[in-house]
Structures are given as C-alpha cells and as structure tokens.
Design an enzyme around this catalytic site. Sequence first.
Site, mmCIF file in Angstrom:
data_model
loop_
_atom_site.group_PDB
_atom_site.id
_atom_site.type_symbol
_atom_site.label_atom_id
_atom_site.label_comp_id
_atom_site.label_asym_id
_atom_site.label_seq_id
_atom_site.Cartn_x
_atom_site.Cartn_y
_atom_site.Cartn_z
ATOM 1 N N ASP A 43 -24.811 -19.381 -41.157
ATOM 2 C CA ASP A 43 -23.789 -18.400 -40.809
ATOM 3 C C ASP A 43 -22.432 -18.754 -41.398
ATOM 4 O OD1 ASP A 43 -22.822 -20.424 -39.225
ATOM 5 O OD2 ASP A 43 -23.470 -19.551 -37.339
ATOM 6 N N ASP A 45 -22.389 -24.319 -40.199
ATOM 7 C CA ASP A 45 -23.325 -24.960 -41.120
ATOM 8 C C ASP A 45 -22.665 -25.436 -42.415
ATOM 9 O OD1 ASP A 45 -25.615 -24.413 -39.453
ATOM 10 O OD2 ASP A 45 -25.381 -22.328 -40.035
ATOM 11 N N ASP A 91 -31.010 -21.574 -41.258
ATOM 12 C CA ASP A 91 -30.586 -21.870 -39.899
ATOM 13 C C ASP A 91 -31.069 -20.694 -39.045
ATOM 14 O OD1 ASP A 91 -28.958 -23.182 -37.810
ATOM 15 O OD2 ASP A 91 -27.802 -21.333 -37.940
#
Length: 628
Positions: free
Chosen positions: A521, A525, A328
């Site tokens: 994180d 997510d 991400d």
Amino acid sequence: MNRKQKKMLTRILIAAALLIGLNFIPATGAIRFVLYLIPYLVVGYDILLKALKGIRNRQVFDECFLMAIATVGAIALAIYEQSGDYTEAVAVMLFYQVGELFQSYAVGKSRRNISELMDIRPDYANVERDGRLEQVDPDEVEIGTVIVVQPGEKVPIDGVVLEGESTLNTSALTGESLPRDITAGEEIVSGCINMTGVLKIRTTKEFGESTVSKILDLVENASSRKSRSEDFISRFARVYTPAVCYGALALAFLSPLIRLFAMGLPADWETWVYRALTFLVISCPCALVISIPLSFFAGIGGASNAGVLVKGSNYLETLSQTKIVVFDKTGTLTEGVFEVNGIHHSSMEDEKLLEYAALAESASSHPISKSIRKAYGKDLDRSRVTDIQEISGNGVTAQVDGHPVAAGNDKLMEHLGISYIACHCVGTIVHLAIDGEYAGHILISDRVKPHAREAVQALKEAGIDKTVMLSGDIRKVADQVAGELGITEVYSELLPADKVAKVEELLKTKPEKEKLAFVGDGINDAPVLGRADIGIAMGAMGSDAAIEAADVVLMDDDPLKIAKAIKISRKCLGIVYQNIVFAIGIKLICLALGALGIANMWLAIFADVGVMILAVLNAIRALFVKKI
C-alpha cells in the site's frame, strides 16, 4: 506543428522547389554551383553550424558531422570531376531534414498526448476574499486556506471538504472513467475535476507538496532514469560513430592505395571517395539514437494514461522481466476495511468490553484499531487513558481508568502470561485482558477486493511463475485469503521486519535473470518496496509515501492494474528490441552494399531517413495501450 517545425517545413519546401526548378535551368560552371548552393544552404545551414560547433567543442562524432562531411564531400567530388552533379548532395541534406522534421513532430505529438493524458496541472485556485472569488496562483495558497472549486474546475490543492457535495472525475489520476462521489468531511486530492456541485475545501498541503505536483514531477523526470537498453544505445553510438568515420577514411584512401601499389590497378580515387561518402550517409545512427528513448517515453506515457505511473524507463524494463509477484495482504488484496463481526467469551457486557478495547486502541492508526473505535461508535475521553504502549505486531497495553488493559493477538497474551481462549472463526482476533485477567476477544474481518482473484489469474496468464502473499495475520486467516484467491505461497504472522527478511530470502533463491516485484500500500511497506527489484504501490491516490517509496505507482487500488502494467512494459520492450534489430540489421546490410559500391547515395538516404521514420512510427505504438 509548433513555430520551429513550421519554419523547418518552409525551408524544406523552398529547397525542394528550388532543386526541382534548377533541373530546368541550363546553367554550367560556377553559376550552376552557386545556384545549387542556395537550396543546399537554405535546408542545411543549421546542420553545418551544429557540425562546426561540435568540432569546436571537441564533440566531433555525431550525425550532424556525418551529414556535413558526406554532403560537402559530394559537392567537392562534383567540382573535382567537373560533372556539375550537385543534386545528390542537396537531396541528401533535404531528405535528412525531412526525417528530422518527422522525428521532431513525432516526439512533440507524443509529449502532447502525455500532457493531455496527464492534464491535471491547475491554472489557478479560487480564494474567497470580501465575499468575492479571486483567482490566485496555486503556489501562493498557504496551508489552511479555504478555497472554492466550482463545477468544471480542477481541484488545485489537496485538502478536506468543508461544505458541499459533488461528483469527481478522477480519470486523469486513475485512468478510470468511473466518477467518485464526495461529501463534507472527506479528504480530496488535487488533479480531480469537480463535475457537479460547488465545494469549499480547506487546504492541508502547499501546492508544491500536493498530489498533482508530485505526479507531474514524477512523470516529467521519468526520462532521466535510463534503462540498460538506452545506456547500451548511448555506449554503442559513442563507439559506432567514430568507427564508421575511420572506416570511411580507410575506404576513401586505403582502398585506392592498395589497388595502386599492391594490385597494380588504377587507384580510381573518385569511385572510392564516393563510396566513402555514401558509407557515411548510411552509417548515421539516427534511427537508434532517436527511436529507443522515444519508445520508452511513449511507453511511460501510455502507462500514465492507464493510471500506472512508472518512475523511469529502467523500472519499465525491470517490470517487463518480472516473474515473481509478492503481495502484502491488507490494502492490496483486501480492502483494508475491517469490521467488528463478533465478541466472544466476554466476562462483561459486550459494550463495556468494546469500550475498554476502544480506549486502549485510541492512539493507534492501525486499521484494526480504527475498526474497534468505529464499532464502539461513541466519543472517547482520552484523559481516561494513560501509559499507552504499542508493541509492533502484537498489540497495545494501556491504563484505562487506572486498570491495566492489554489488547492484541495470541502473541501478546503469551508474552503477558495470560491464558486465552482461541477463536474458531476465521478473521483477525483481538484478545482483551483487564487487570491481568482474560476478558474475551473481538472478531474482526477484512473484505477481499472485488477484482483480487481476477488479478491473480491475470498475472498467471501474463507469465508470472509465482505469486506470494505476506501477512501479519494469523495463519488461518492468511491461508483462507490465499486459497480464495489462488495464490501460490503464503507466509503469515509476520512483523514488518519479517516481511523484509522474507523478500530477501525470495530474492536469494530466485534465478538471477528473473525479477521480483513487491506490491504494497506504499505507506507501511516502504522498506519492502525499496528492497524488491521493483516496488509497486497500490491504492496510492493521494499517498505521499507511495509516490516516494515505490518504483511504480498505481493511481487507484484495483489489483488488475498490476498485470496491465507488466503487459504494457513488455509491449514497450518488445518495440525497443524490434527497433534495435531492425535499425542495426538494415544499417549493416546497407553499409556492406555501400562499401562494395552496390549502394548509391539514394539508397543511403533510405537507409538513414527511411529507417529512422519507420523506427519512430513503430516507437509511437507504445503510447497506445488501452486494449492491453
């Protein structure tokens, strides 16, 4: 050494001294048997009791049963032959207990090392009562209590600093020695060590829900999640142990009968029973049963020392097979610290435009919303804002002072049918529309983490075939970050659900044996972390969601730790495979030699105790990962 180990060492030394002394006593017959029985029982009574207990509980086939049968059989054989040679039986039990003591000490040392590396459990919390500090059990401290942490003490519970400034040692959490400064108003997590000033902290969690408790629980329960290698060894031992027992029976009884009836030779019972007993001693699967779990335990401990928490040996094994790493962007490769860098095409004063945007975004916790409010820099009157609606992946709409306001990306403007002016600068663009008319846009940029490029390069050097970046940003921003970092593939303008779909797609197209890791994180997510083969949470210090959702938690936000975690897992699995090949290989060779009569009891002792000690020593290497 603990008390139990000291007691065992004493028994071993007494039995060894008696065994040596008996060589100088010219006793024969029953007296010699009784004299040799003393050191045998001194060193081996617990093994005999465990074997009897196993038989009573119908769990016969274990190493205690093998040792008991082999040594009692050797004594019985000496009595039958009237040789008076009880030395081998006592020596086998003695050396077996030496190996057990060594293994116990090695496991204990490994556990102590991990305890020292993760020495973050607080013994007490200081609560101020009637002007005096009183030490209480952290479990008794309620949410909202003001506690005092003095220099040199551990922070016992998560909270917010009310008063004081200090420097924190976070090495037990992050694996890094670099201290962190903290001042009033900042959040503080348990497990850190206060180094300089006195801090007053208002607790925001109970001790059981604080960071230190969750981390300790994670590490302590890691051994319950077994890898395929450990399951293989457990299944192997369940089949192997009864197989060698039946093999020993065949060696003791079938071989003499075949010689007697099929070959017309003397049965030679004594020789074949001795070979069967030697076969039993050699066959003991201690090296495998002990060293494989110890290798994983040491690997998890070594990773913890480096600030990498692995939830179980199954995840350590999966991590070692990783070939695709999906990131991400925000908070993982970039700092997630957004700043307003410009206001363009505004139809009003810049400050007024920023005020409308800040009010519209006042209820959002998104980093972009926070950056707009920070740039405005004034107190917001939330009563001026009504009808706030957050549209996932697009932006927000609200009524500000009775005016309809929309703040978001290109998609939001297109959805509302409002013509907008595209920005040629690279960054996140927040368009603003007031009363259905375009009012301008705000340029917001995120900073790439200092070690992000090195981290991507380190992954490639570690054998990662593909690096992928998923982002909700516009394509131009995502492409720029990916190009700067050297990432193989990039997918932009993704909603949270799109990220899950993209990971699903990557999982379907990859080779079956290769594993995919997703790095996020840990807060936004969670669905993707759960779907990937292995979920790695970044920037996780103090994040409950990270510890809950991920399989591997990096206790700071340094992306370089990802490559280190993969290398640690591969070192650990390498040691596991070395021990499996070494232990099984030596066992099979020695079993063949024992069955053929080439190996005696002394070689049997080496095959059992010697191989176990070497395998345990090799397993402990997994604990040392600083140079990786």
